[in-house]
Design an enzyme around this catalytic site. Structure first.
Site, PDB file in Angstrom:
ATOM      1  N   ASN A 188     -35.983  21.004  11.795  1.00  0.00           N
ATOM      2  CA  ASN A 188     -37.144  20.189  11.409  1.00  0.00           C
ATOM      3  C   ASN A 188     -36.782  18.923  10.630  1.00  0.00           C
ATOM      4  O   ASN A 188     -37.428  17.897  10.816  1.00  0.00           O
ATOM      5  CB  ASN A 188     -38.210  21.032  10.694  1.00  0.00           C
ATOM      6  CG  ASN A 188     -37.721  21.680   9.433  1.00  0.00           C
ATOM      7  OD1 ASN A 188     -36.548  21.983   9.302  1.00  0.00           O
ATOM      8  ND2 ASN A 188     -38.620  21.901   8.497  1.00  0.00           N
ATOM      9  N   GLU A 232     -33.736  28.418   1.596  1.00  0.00           N
ATOM     10  CA  GLU A 232     -34.962  27.604   1.617  1.00  0.00           C
ATOM     11  C   GLU A 232     -35.722  28.044   2.856  1.00  0.00           C
ATOM     12  O   GLU A 232     -35.301  27.753   3.979  1.00  0.00           O
ATOM     13  CB  GLU A 232     -34.646  26.104   1.710  1.00  0.00           C
ATOM     14  CG  GLU A 232     -33.854  25.534   0.543  1.00  0.00           C
ATOM     15  CD  GLU A 232     -34.624  25.500  -0.758  1.00  0.00           C
ATOM     16  OE1 GLU A 232     -35.831  25.832  -0.780  1.00  0.00           O
ATOM     17  OE2 GLU A 232     -33.992  25.159  -1.782  1.00  0.00           O
ATOM     18  N   CYS A 241     -41.652  22.697   5.934  1.00  0.00           N
ATOM     19  CA  CYS A 241     -41.872  23.887   5.101  1.00  0.00           C
ATOM     20  C   CYS A 241     -42.781  23.583   3.923  1.00  0.00           C
ATOM     21  O   CYS A 241     -43.372  24.482   3.355  1.00  0.00           O
ATOM     22  CB  CYS A 241     -40.535  24.448   4.636  1.00  0.00           C
ATOM     23  SG  CYS A 241     -39.421  23.210   4.009  1.00  0.00           S
ATOM     24  N   GLU A 267     -32.227  23.590  -4.748  1.00  0.00           N
ATOM     25  CA  GLU A 267     -31.351  22.524  -4.277  1.00  0.00           C
ATOM     26  C   GLU A 267     -31.730  21.244  -5.026  1.00  0.00           C
ATOM     27  O   GLU A 267     -32.749  21.184  -5.709  1.00  0.00           O
ATOM     28  CB  GLU A 267     -31.535  22.319  -2.772  1.00  0.00           C
ATOM     29  CG  GLU A 267     -31.146  23.542  -1.977  1.00  0.00           C
ATOM     30  CD  GLU A 267     -31.083  23.276  -0.486  1.00  0.00           C
ATOM     31  OE1 GLU A 267     -32.154  23.140   0.126  1.00  0.00           O
ATOM     32  OE2 GLU A 267     -29.961  23.185   0.049  1.00  0.00           O
TER      33      GLU A 267
HETATM   34  P1  NAP Z   1     -34.320  29.840  12.437  1.00  0.00           P
HETATM   35  O1  NAP Z   1     -34.092  30.738  13.583  1.00  0.00           O
HETATM   36  O2  NAP Z   1     -34.438  30.433  11.095  1.00  0.00           O
HETATM   37  O3  NAP Z   1     -33.149  28.749  12.493  1.00  0.00           O
HETATM   38  C1  NAP Z   1     -32.629  28.033  11.385  1.00  0.00           C
HETATM   39  C2  NAP Z   1     -31.129  27.889  11.525  1.00  0.00           C
HETATM   40  O4  NAP Z   1     -30.517  29.175  11.430  1.00  0.00           O
HETATM   41  C3  NAP Z   1     -30.671  27.328  12.872  1.00  0.00           C
HETATM   42  O5  NAP Z   1     -29.517  26.554  12.679  1.00  0.00           O
HETATM   43  C4  NAP Z   1     -30.352  28.594  13.638  1.00  0.00           C
HETATM   44  O6  NAP Z   1     -29.466  28.399  14.693  1.00  0.00           O
HETATM   45  C5  NAP Z   1     -29.724  29.438  12.564  1.00  0.00           C
HETATM   46  N1  NAP Z   1     -29.733  30.875  12.848  1.00  0.00           N
HETATM   47  C6  NAP Z   1     -30.543  31.552  13.703  1.00  0.00           C
HETATM   48  N2  NAP Z   1     -30.243  32.858  13.688  1.00  0.00           N
HETATM   49  C7  NAP Z   1     -29.205  33.023  12.818  1.00  0.00           C
HETATM   50  C8  NAP Z   1     -28.439  34.138  12.373  1.00  0.00           C
HETATM   51  N3  NAP Z   1     -28.679  35.373  12.811  1.00  0.00           N
HETATM   52  N4  NAP Z   1     -27.452  33.942  11.473  1.00  0.00           N
HETATM   53  C9  NAP Z   1     -27.202  32.712  10.993  1.00  0.00           C
HETATM   54  N5  NAP Z   1     -27.873  31.610  11.391  1.00  0.00           N
HETATM   55  C10 NAP Z   1     -28.883  31.758  12.288  1.00  0.00           C
HETATM   56  O7  NAP Z   1     -35.594  28.972  12.661  1.00  0.00           O
HETATM   57  P2  NAP Z   1     -36.154  28.472  14.082  1.00  0.00           P
HETATM   58  O8  NAP Z   1     -36.024  29.530  15.132  1.00  0.00           O
HETATM   59  O9  NAP Z   1     -35.544  27.183  14.337  1.00  0.00           O
HETATM   60  O10 NAP Z   1     -37.682  28.273  13.730  1.00  0.00           O
HETATM   61  C11 NAP Z   1     -38.545  29.398  13.719  1.00  0.00           C
HETATM   62  C12 NAP Z   1     -39.578  29.257  12.624  1.00  0.00           C
HETATM   63  O11 NAP Z   1     -38.925  29.154  11.359  1.00  0.00           O
HETATM   64  C13 NAP Z   1     -40.424  28.015  12.686  1.00  0.00           C
HETATM   65  O12 NAP Z   1     -41.467  28.132  13.580  1.00  0.00           O
HETATM   66  C14 NAP Z   1     -40.865  27.881  11.253  1.00  0.00           C
HETATM   67  O13 NAP Z   1     -41.954  28.714  11.002  1.00  0.00           O
HETATM   68  C15 NAP Z   1     -39.675  28.366  10.476  1.00  0.00           C
HETATM   69  N6  NAP Z   1     -38.817  27.273   9.998  1.00  0.00           N
HETATM   70  C16 NAP Z   1     -38.834  26.943   8.695  1.00  0.00           C
HETATM   71  C17 NAP Z   1     -38.038  25.909   8.233  1.00  0.00           C
HETATM   72  C18 NAP Z   1     -38.008  25.501   6.802  1.00  0.00           C
HETATM   73  O14 NAP Z   1     -37.638  24.387   6.495  1.00  0.00           O
HETATM   74  N7  NAP Z   1     -38.315  26.371   5.871  1.00  0.00           N
HETATM   75  C19 NAP Z   1     -37.251  25.193   9.121  1.00  0.00           C
HETATM   76  C20 NAP Z   1     -37.246  25.550  10.460  1.00  0.00           C
HETATM   77  C21 NAP Z   1     -38.036  26.590  10.878  1.00  0.00           C
HETATM   78  P3  NAP Z   1     -30.039  28.133  16.192  1.00  0.00           P
HETATM   79  O15 NAP Z   1     -30.428  26.737  16.211  1.00  0.00           O
HETATM   80  O16 NAP Z   1     -28.883  28.417  17.062  1.00  0.00           O
HETATM   81  O17 NAP Z   1     -31.184  29.084  16.389  1.00  0.00           O
END
Ligand code: NAP
Ligand code: MG
Length: 464
Positions: A141, A239, A273, A443
């Site tokens: 994001n 975060e 977020c 952070e």
């Molecule tokens: P996510 O799966 O939590 O991904 C965030 C990061 O973690 C990405 O670089 C992802 O890699 C990595 N990741 C995924 N699975 C992991 C694991 N088992 N071990 C270590 N790292 C891992 O989030 P998303 O799928 O992109 O988004 C899903 C939802 O999360 C969104 O719809 C939103 O609700 C929430 N979100 C919140 C924030 C925030 O700033 N708080 C940011 C993004 C999303 P990959 O790219 O390879 O999956």
């Protein structure tokens, strides 16, 4: 557009798309497990020399890095518009934020003071010792700022960094790694490893040479990372998600509150977020507020994100768009904003929904899209209770002209970042992070280098 390169590739490739058009931009090579291990080991080998760089020289290298980012600001911004669908205005701010955060933490190596503590029989001093290799895991994001909030203070504190960008948005991080080398950072000090979360991200958690994980992303994945880090008592910053409240009292400047509410909720297409995705309005002005909100939402400019007047672009992916759209099926939509007449790309118009109560999914779940839910409240106590009725606690806003009330409510909302008569959340000078399930640790701000180091206490006897 020049696509940055990488030394990895044994883990296959991912095709990254322009979310505004769904057109492919590049096939990005991904690291496999062996390449990830090799990069972590190289970062570990680079650590002793980096830690030993004189404070003023490490500061100079970080300022050089900031200067090189500044020289490439437009290139980085255009890369982000293409890869993440961010508006050009936001993308320029984001690249500028990397520069600013590097400059801010460039001051840290020369000022990361320990303490001299009065004790009997000698002198006692504390040191901030660097941890070693820090693993930063970045979501899609805000690919540039979130990367910088991790790597800049970590490098300043004397650590080396491995960074995994999100699969959907690796390009600006890869370019930043090239720019770091151009700025004179030694090989192995800052390495960007494109790859899957389940491979590269997971390895940061399990590899014993990674001494801290700095994760931003979903609460579900964050919980798994926290469990994994327990095995090695690995240091961890999280975060995670949010469902922040924008509380509007009857005595507020209602015009200003309504005019700013769309920006607080729909900036970055709501994929933030800190999005103020719940608006709580004092019941006596609820109808009036909605009347004022309607033109503000309808004015919010949704268009090709590369246009200078764009306030909102597309969502990041078809999956994210569909996930948000699914919540709208049974929702009572009161206001719909501008729609882009695009035959492809991942677009949704901004929407204001009226939940039936606080149990509605649109009120409780983090949708991570351009949807804001509005509910009335009766009095200050009801506003605080409703704002706190969530597992999250990242940010929030309070609109009122009553300073005493502003302070009472700010102190009562269980959330890490509150703003009064504004929607500001993240300023690099101030600490940022969540209460409850929105995160762990902080952070940014003056103390960030502390969380990338261990306190060591040394007693020197004078009794000899
Ligand atoms: P996510 O799966 O939590 O991904 C965030 C990061 O973690 C990405 O670089 C992802 O890699 C990595 N990741 C995924 N699975 C992991 C694991 N088992 N071990 C270590 N790292 C891992 O989030 P998303 O799928 O992109 O988004 C899903 C939802 O999360 C969104 O719809 C939103 O609700 C929430 N979100 C919140 C924030 C925030 O700033 N708080 C940011 C993004 C999303 P990959 O790219 O390879 O999956
Ligand atoms: Mg995921």
């Amino acid at each position: 557009m020049r696509i940055p390169t990488t030394a990895f590739g044994a883990g296959g490739t991912v095709t990254v798309l322009n979310p505004a058009t769904a057109d492919p931009i590049a096939d990005v090579p991904l690291a496999d497990l062996a390449e990830t291990d090799a990069a972590i080991e190289a970062a570990h080998r680079a650590f002793p020399a980096w830690r030993a760089v004189a404070p003023a020289d490490r500061a100079r290298l970080l300022r050089n890095f900031a200067a090189v980012v500044e020289e490439h600001l437009e290139e980085l911004a255009l890369l982000e518009v293409a890869n993440a669908g961010h508006t050009i205005g936001n993308a320029r701010w984001e690249a500028g934020n990397v520069r600013d955060v590097l400059n801010y933490y460039a001051a840290a190596p020369e000022r990361h003071f320990g303490k001299q503590i009065p004790v009997p029989g000698g002198i006692d001093v504390t040191f901030h010792e660097a941890l070693g290799v820090v693993g930063v895991i970045v979501p899609w994001n805000f690919p540039m700022p979130i990367a910088g909030w991790g790597f800049a203070p970590a490098l300043a504190a004397g650590n080396t960094v491995v960074l995994k960008p999100a699969e959907l948005t690796p390009l600006t991080a890869m370019r930043l790694a090239e720019l770091a080398l151009e700025a004179g950072l030694p090989e192995g000090v800052f390495t960007v490893i494109p790859g899957k979360g389940s491979v590269v991200g997971e390895r940061f958690v399990t590899h014993p040479l990674v001494r801290k994980v700095c994760f931003t992303g979903s609460t579900a994945v964050g919980k798994g990372i926290m469990r994994g880090c327990a095995d090695q008592v690995k240091r961890l910053t999280l975060e995670l998600g949010g469902k922040s409240a924008n509380i509007v009292f009857a005595d507020a400047d209602l015009e200003k509150a309504a005019a700013s509410a769309p920006g607080g909720a729909f900036d970055n297409a709501g994929q933030d977020c800190c999005a103020r995705s719940r608006i709580l309005v004092e019941h006596t002005v609820y109808e009036r507020f909605l009347e004022l909100l309607q033109p503000a939402v309808e004015r919010f400019k949704v268009t090709d994100p590369s246009r200078p007047d764009a306030e909102m672009g597309p969502l990041i992916s078809a999956r994210q768009r569909d996930s948000v759209a699914a919540y709208l099926k049974n929702a009572d939509v009161a206001i719909t904003g501008q729609t882009v007449d695009a035959s492809s790309g991942f677009w949704l118009p901004p929407r204001v929904v009226l939940p039936r109560g606080t149990d509605d999914d649109v009120w409780r779940h983090e949708l991570f899209g351009p949807v804001v839910a509005v509910l009335p409240f009766t009095d200050e106590a009801d506003a605080i209770a409703k704002a706190n009725d969530t597992e999250y606690g990242l940010s929030g806003s309070i609109f009122t002209r009553d300073l005493g009330r502003a302070l009472r409510v700010a102190r009562s909302v269980e959330s890490g970042n509150l703003s009064v008569n504004s929607h500001s959340s993240v300023r690099y000078w101030t600490p940022f992070g969540g209460f409850k399930q929105s995160g762990l640790g902080r952070e940014l701000g003056p103390d960030a280098p502390d969380s990338f180091s261990e306190v060591k206490n040394v007693f020197i006897s004078t009794d000899i």
